[in-house]
Design a protein around this motif. Structure first.
Motif, PDB file in Angstrom:
ATOM      1  N   ALA A   1       7.133  11.527   0.551  1.00  0.00           N
ATOM      2  CA  ALA A   1       6.282  12.251  -0.400  1.00  0.00           C
ATOM      3  C   ALA A   1       6.300  13.750  -0.142  1.00  0.00           C
ATOM      4  CB  ALA A   1       4.854  11.733  -0.330  1.00  0.00           C
ATOM      5  N   SER A   2       6.475  14.139   1.119  1.00  0.00           N
ATOM      6  CA  SER A   2       6.399  15.580   1.402  1.00  0.00           C
ATOM      7  C   SER A   2       7.743  16.283   1.162  1.00  0.00           C
ATOM      8  CB  SER A   2       5.927  15.814   2.843  1.00  0.00           C
ATOM      9  OG  SER A   2       6.865  15.291   3.717  1.00  0.00           O
ATOM     10  N   ARG A   3       8.831  15.527   0.915  1.00  0.00           N
ATOM     11  CA  ARG A   3      10.133  16.176   0.742  1.00  0.00           C
ATOM     12  C   ARG A   3      10.415  16.542  -0.712  1.00  0.00           C
ATOM     13  NH1 ARG A   3      12.660  16.981   5.705  1.00  0.00           N
ATOM     14  NH2 ARG A   3      13.721  18.485   4.376  1.00  0.00           N
ATOM     15  N   SER A   4       9.625  17.479  -1.224  1.00  0.00           N
ATOM     16  CA  SER A   4       9.843  17.906  -2.614  1.00  0.00           C
ATOM     17  C   SER A   4      11.185  18.629  -2.749  1.00  0.00           C
ATOM     18  CB  SER A   4       8.706  18.798  -3.068  1.00  0.00           C
ATOM     19  OG  SER A   4       8.492  19.792  -2.106  1.00  0.00           O
ATOM     20  N   ASP A   5      11.775  19.038  -1.582  1.00  0.00           N
ATOM     21  CA  ASP A   5      13.093  19.682  -1.642  1.00  0.00           C
ATOM     22  C   ASP A   5      14.222  18.655  -1.734  1.00  0.00           C
ATOM     23  OD1 ASP A   5      12.829  18.557   0.845  1.00  0.00           O
ATOM     24  OD2 ASP A   5      13.468  20.334   1.969  1.00  0.00           O
ATOM     25  N   GLU A   6      13.839  17.375  -1.725  1.00  0.00           N
ATOM     26  CA  GLU A   6      14.791  16.252  -1.805  1.00  0.00           C
ATOM     27  C   GLU A   6      15.818  16.265  -0.663  1.00  0.00           C
ATOM     28  OE1 GLU A   6      16.204  16.537  -5.805  1.00  0.00           O
ATOM     29  OE2 GLU A   6      14.440  15.493  -6.577  1.00  0.00           O
ATOM     30  N   GLU A   7      15.437  16.889   0.434  1.00  0.00           N
ATOM     31  CA  GLU A   7      16.301  16.887   1.623  1.00  0.00           C
ATOM     32  C   GLU A   7      15.718  15.898   2.621  1.00  0.00           C
ATOM     33  OE1 GLU A   7      19.013  18.670   2.317  1.00  0.00           O
ATOM     34  OE2 GLU A   7      19.058  19.937   0.539  1.00  0.00           O
ATOM     35  N   GLY A   8      16.448  15.694   3.726  1.00  0.00           N
ATOM     36  CA  GLY A   8      15.912  14.857   4.808  1.00  0.00           C
ATOM     37  C   GLY A   8      16.301  13.402   4.643  1.00  0.00           C
TER      38      GLY A   8
ATOM     39  N   ILE B   1       0.847  -1.212   0.000  1.00  0.00           N
ATOM     40  CA  ILE B   1       0.000   0.000   0.000  1.00  0.00           C
ATOM     41  C   ILE B   1       0.875   1.251   0.000  1.00  0.00           C
ATOM     42  CG2 ILE B   1      -0.321   0.465   2.467  1.00  0.00           C
ATOM     43  CD1 ILE B   1      -3.397   0.418   1.762  1.00  0.00           C
ATOM     44  N   SER B   2       0.269   2.382  -0.376  1.00  0.00           N
ATOM     45  CA  SER B   2       1.079   3.599  -0.498  1.00  0.00           C
ATOM     46  C   SER B   2       0.268   4.845  -0.157  1.00  0.00           C
ATOM     47  CB  SER B   2       1.641   3.667  -1.926  1.00  0.00           C
ATOM     48  OG  SER B   2       2.677   4.608  -1.992  1.00  0.00           O
ATOM     49  N   VAL B   3       0.791   6.001  -0.565  1.00  0.00           N
ATOM     50  CA  VAL B   3       0.131   7.270  -0.256  1.00  0.00           C
ATOM     51  C   VAL B   3      -0.109   8.037  -1.553  1.00  0.00           C
ATOM     52  CG1 VAL B   3       1.093   7.518   2.062  1.00  0.00           C
ATOM     53  CG2 VAL B   3       2.377   8.394   0.108  1.00  0.00           C
ATOM     54  N   ASP B   4      -0.871   9.117  -1.415  1.00  0.00           N
ATOM     55  CA  ASP B   4      -1.128   9.989  -2.563  1.00  0.00           C
ATOM     56  C   ASP B   4       0.091  10.889  -2.715  1.00  0.00           C
ATOM     57  OD1 ASP B   4      -2.116  11.653  -4.455  1.00  0.00           O
ATOM     58  OD2 ASP B   4      -3.680  12.549  -3.203  1.00  0.00           O
ATOM     59  N   PHE B   5       0.856  10.689  -3.758  1.00  0.00           N
ATOM     60  CA  PHE B   5       2.082  11.459  -3.937  1.00  0.00           C
ATOM     61  C   PHE B   5       1.781  12.698  -4.761  1.00  0.00           C
ATOM     62  CE2 PHE B   5       5.924  12.775  -5.953  1.00  0.00           C
ATOM     63  CZ  PHE B   5       6.955  12.447  -5.087  1.00  0.00           C
ATOM     64  N   LYS B   6       2.005  13.868  -4.153  1.00  0.00           N
ATOM     65  CA  LYS B   6       1.787  15.105  -4.924  1.00  0.00           C
ATOM     66  C   LYS B   6       3.116  15.816  -5.055  1.00  0.00           C
ATOM     67  CE  LYS B   6      -2.954  16.111  -3.582  1.00  0.00           C
ATOM     68  NZ  LYS B   6      -3.213  15.462  -2.295  1.00  0.00           N
ATOM     69  N   ASP B   7       3.419  16.235  -6.261  1.00  0.00           N
ATOM     70  CA  ASP B   7       4.653  17.000  -6.448  1.00  0.00           C
ATOM     71  C   ASP B   7       4.422  18.417  -5.979  1.00  0.00           C
ATOM     72  OD1 ASP B   7       6.978  15.818  -7.261  1.00  0.00           O
ATOM     73  OD2 ASP B   7       6.248  15.493  -9.302  1.00  0.00           O
ATOM     74  N   ASN B   8       4.303  18.579  -4.669  1.00  0.00           N
ATOM     75  CA  ASN B   8       3.898  19.901  -4.171  1.00  0.00           C
ATOM     76  C   ASN B   8       5.092  20.815  -3.934  1.00  0.00           C
ATOM     77  OD1 ASN B   8       4.731  18.258  -2.209  1.00  0.00           O
ATOM     78  ND2 ASN B   8       2.949  18.484  -0.886  1.00  0.00           N
ATOM     79  N   ILE B   9       5.309  21.680  -4.883  1.00  0.00           N
ATOM     80  CA  ILE B   9       6.378  22.667  -4.728  1.00  0.00           C
ATOM     81  C   ILE B   9       5.839  23.736  -3.776  1.00  0.00           C
ATOM     82  CG2 ILE B   9       7.949  24.226  -5.961  1.00  0.00           C
ATOM     83  CD1 ILE B   9       7.969  21.286  -7.019  1.00  0.00           C
ATOM     84  N   PRO B  10       6.490  23.940  -2.624  1.00  0.00           N
ATOM     85  CA  PRO B  10       5.925  24.918  -1.704  1.00  0.00           C
ATOM     86  C   PRO B  10       6.006  26.326  -2.287  1.00  0.00           C
ATOM     87  CG  PRO B  10       8.047  24.150  -0.915  1.00  0.00           C
ATOM     88  CD  PRO B  10       7.738  23.360  -2.144  1.00  0.00           C
ATOM     89  N   SER B  11       4.943  27.056  -2.117  1.00  0.00           N
ATOM     90  CA  SER B  11       4.975  28.465  -2.531  1.00  0.00           C
ATOM     91  C   SER B  11       3.979  29.198  -1.660  1.00  0.00           C
ATOM     92  CB  SER B  11       4.587  28.603  -3.992  1.00  0.00           C
ATOM     93  OG  SER B  11       3.195  28.585  -4.107  1.00  0.00           O
ATOM     94  N   HIS B  12       4.143  30.504  -1.579  1.00  0.00           N
ATOM     95  CA  HIS B  12       3.232  31.239  -0.706  1.00  0.00           C
ATOM     96  C   HIS B  12       1.812  31.090  -1.204  1.00  0.00           C
ATOM     97  CE1 HIS B  12       4.080  33.958  -3.981  1.00  0.00           C
ATOM     98  NE2 HIS B  12       2.889  34.481  -3.730  1.00  0.00           N
TER      99      HIS B  12
END
Ligand code: G6P
Length: 767
Positions: A662-669, A511-522
């Motif tokens: 999935a939440s690390r769109s900055d590819e850090e961590g 099983i998995s999660v909903d992966f969104k390419d969420n680029i953070p922006s204001h």
């Protein structure tokens, strides 16, 4: 503008009509009142003159009569008096009367000469007049008549005045209505509509986000809400169209909600998906005087919710919230998610005793520790088992009701709460395609064998056409358990069990999660990582490095072990004291059970002990945030952490690990992941640890904090590729695809299979 003109016209016509009707009524009433007043006055005057005239006539005093006639001329509204002989000819007439009414006064009615008084209006306009006549008597016989004439034109004059006033009123009202309507339209419609249009324009141009607040007047608020939903849907549609286009461009095969929706429509031939789980995706609870919809902390809910949103099916679950009954319709259904309903939630009600025995008892004190080898001893009570059977039967009823009119329905049963459900459904609806997905591990046959009702559970499960586990080793354990416990044919080469002629396939579906390419922006509501960190200082600590852990407070999650790993790390690497803080988010869970209460106390005590040992005025090593946190509250922690610790002692999959990635769109961590979580099979680029090995956990923390940024990025990029590629939509598509390919057995044979296994259960249990 055209609308406001129509509105004004409508108002004007209505007001004019009402005013005219009112004026008509008033004119009628006034005319009537004035006429009868005049008539009365004429009658009184005529009768009083009659008394004077009668004796004069008798005496033949013509001179006196003439004087009387002349005296009554030209008085206010009184035109004059006339005396008629018995033939009805006027003999004496006030001079002015003849001037106003013509040469001679009109003839009077014959009835006067028979002894009746007689009144009559005649003429019109300026010549409108009234006559009242009475007989003149001499010696008891009628000898003539006396008539009194009044000017009645003033009645018409007053009516004309009334009509003129009414006209002026209507005119004023119309002007007022036009002015007020124009003002109201301008202030409360045109301006907010213009703002709405501007907001939509900005949205279209992409200068604001769809979730940005649209301030508007009260009256337009429902419209604004709908427009906001519409805008959000349009943005989502636009984003997914862009995503689809990107994928086509890249000749990739990523799964999206839209792709799953289309796929399931074809695979299920238009029939709606029916999902059953104990935990509901939205739970309504009282908060003071209002009711709030909570999304419970549950891996199952995290995974299944986006699937249901995409597929728009029906989700049947236990209504456990204290305001749940207030929010359903007469059929115990409601549309969810509450802000934009996409699928149906059907709630099933349990008594407090059923919940206590089935959910807390058999499911969570029996099966949960039985399947998780985490060294908490399972408890099996006969009354819990009874309640488990009862609740499974109750859910079966609800499922059968929901699928009553569906041909070949597809039913996805979820988890260890419903092991008996597949067989109960299949027994009544052999044409249904039934799957059960087991979200927790399946232990080895020896471990499972201690369950007093293992045969009944296994037979219940084998009612399904397909059984899914997260990983291959759980499938292997399951088949081995069947092999040990039941008479059946196992085909290892295609992972299938045949019992009583019914075939059940057993397959892994990680099983998995909903992966969104969420680029953070204001614009999309995310705070920048920097300000998120600053916000964390609200907890009154400072740290250069941050670790995060997000769990239900469950003994399988290895939280005290994690804390001890952190303690060892700080011990071995004192330079990190004052610089590394671990934030532990913990949602209390199943708190009726003693073991869970003990665990919470244990976690709190360990955090306290370690903090006491190392903390300074500005810093402490562990921040324990106990309580329910929703996804939006957790996301910033994932995004700002240097590392995420998942140290489950045993876990089917563990979606926190995948959510972090999935939440690390900055590819850090860096992800530190337990060897005993199903996720470790896919996320090979995590730092894999044995959570029981405190030194290894400590070393992994050091390694994560000192990892060079290139390696960090490469690992995270590879993990993100895995989660992105194998997201929840692909999981659901694989499962639905596998179910739709099931070849249903002829109904007679399927019924015979259920009957046969009923018979074998009876024989076995008679030992
Ligand atoms: C695990 C189980 C789910 C359950 C979740 C939360 O993930 O597999 O079925 O919903 O824990 O537990 P709870 O008992 O609160 O539903």
């Amino acid at each position: 503008m055209r609308m406001s003109l129509r509105l004004i016209l409508l108002l004007v016509i209505t007001v004019t009509l009402i005013s005219i009707l009112f004026a008509l009524y008033q004119v009628r009433e006034d005319t009537h009142a004035r006429q009868s007043d005049l008539e009365k006055r004429a009658q009184v005057l005529a009768e009083s003159l009659q008394e004077t005239v009668d004796p004069l006539w008798m005496r033949g005093a013509r001179g006196s009569l003439k004087r009387i006639v002349e005296r009554f001329g030209n008085q206010e509204r009184l035109d004059g008096v006339a005396i008629y002989d018995i033939q009805g000819r006027p003999t004496l007439v006030t001079p002015s009367l003849a001037t106003r009414l013509g040469i001679e006064p009109p003839l009077i009615d014959r009835s006067v000469f028979e002894g009746h008084g007689w009144g009559h209006f005649f003429g019109s306009g300026r010549n409108s007049a009234h006559v009242y006549a009475v007989p003149i008597r001499a010696d008891g016989s009628i000898v003539g008549a006396l008539a009194v004439f009044h000017d009645a034109s003033y009645i018409d004059d007053q009516n004309t005045k009334l009509w003129r006033d009414t006209f002026m009123h209507v005119l004023m009202q119309m002007l007022l209505i036009v002015a007020i309507t124009l003002l109201v339209v301008r202030w409360s419609v045109e301006r907010p509509v213009a703002r709405l249009a501007q907001w939509l324009q900005d949205l279209r141009a992409g200068t604001i986000a769809s979730n940005s607040e649209l301030a508007t007047e009260q009256v337009l608020r429902p419209l604004a809400r709908e427009v906001t939903h519409l805008a959000t849907s349009l943005q989502v549609a636009r984003a997914s169209a862009e995503e689809e286009a990107r994928l086509r461009e890249a000749a990739d095969s990523l799964w999206t909600a839209e792709r799953l929706r289309v796929f399931q429509e074809t695979a299920l031939e238009g029939s709606r998906l029916v999902v059953i789980s104990n935990r509901e995706p939205f739970m309504h609870v009282h908060r003071g005087s209002s009711v709030e919809a909570l999304s419970p902390a549950s891996g199952l809910v995290t995974a299944m919710e986006p699937v249901l949103r995409a597929c728009a099916g029906t989700w049947i679950a236990h209504g456990a919230g204290d305001a749940d009954r207030e929010t359903v319709d007469a059929h115990d259904r409601l549309g969810v998610p509450p802000e934009a309903p996409a699928y149906t939630l059907r709630r099933v009600w349990l008594t407090a005793q059923q919940e206590e025995r089935y959910y807390y008892g058999l499911a969570n004190e029996g099966l949960w520790p039985l399947c998780h080898i985490a060294h908490t001893r399972p408890v099996f009570r006969a009354e819990d088992w009874e309640a488990y059977r009862e609740v499974n039967a109750k859910f079966a009823e609800a499922v059968l009701e929901e699928i009553a009119d569906v041909e070949h329905p597809t039913v996805l049963v979820q988890d260890y709460h419903f092991a008996l459900l597949p067989r109960l459904i299949k027994g009544s609806r052999p044409d249904a395609r039934v799957t059960i997905f087991w979200h927790i591990p399946w232990p080895n046959p020896e471990a499972f064998g201690i369950c007093p009702w293992q045969r009944e559970l296994l037979e219940g499960l084998l009612g399904a056409d397909l059984i899914g586990f997260h990983i291959q080793s759980h499938c292997n354990n399951f088949l081995e358990t069947i092999d040990r416990a039941l008479e059946s044919r196992i085909e290892w080469e295609r992972f299938a069990v045949t019992k009583g002629g019914h075939v059940t396939s057993v397959r892994p579906f990680p099983i998995s999660v909903d992966f969104k390419d969420n680029i953070p922006s204001h614009s999309n509501g995310y705070l920048s990582v920097r300000s998120e960190r600053a916000a964390l200082n609200g907890f009154n600590f400072q740290a250069d490095y941050l670790g995060i852990g997000v769990d239900r407070l469950d003994y399988t999650k290895g939280i005290p072990e994690r804390f001890r790993g952190i303690e060892r790390f700080l011990e071995k690497h004192p330079s990190y004291q004052g610089r590394f803080t671990h934030v532990q988010i913990g949602a209390p869970s199943r708190t009726h059970i003693h073991r869970y209460q003990d665990l919470i106390a244990d976690v709190e005590a360990e955090a306290e002990r370690i903090n006491q040992r190392f903390q300074t005025r500005q810093w402490k090593p562990i921040v324990f945030l106990k309580g329910h946190h929703n996804h939006d509250e957790i996301e910033p922690y994932y995004r700002m952490a240097d590392l995420c610790l998942v140290t489950s002692l045993h876990d089917g999959m563990n979606l926190v690990a995948k959510e972090f990635v999935a939440s690390r769109s900055d590819e850090e961590g860096v992800l530190i992941l337990s060897l005993f979580a199903g996720a470790s099979r896919e996320l090979e680029d995590a730092l894999i640890v044995n959570p029981y090995d405190t030194d290894q956990v400590a070393e992994a923390i050091r390694c994560a904090l000192q990892m060079d940024s290139k390696e960090k990025r490469e690992r995270m990029r590879r993990m993100r590729r895995v989660v992105k590629h194998y997201n929840i939509y692909r999981w659901a598509a694989n499962l639905i695809g596998a179910v739709s390919e099931i070849r249903l057995e002829p109904i007679q044979r399927a019924k015979a299979a259920v009957a046969q296994s009923d018979a074998s259960t009876t024989v076995q249990s008679s030992y």
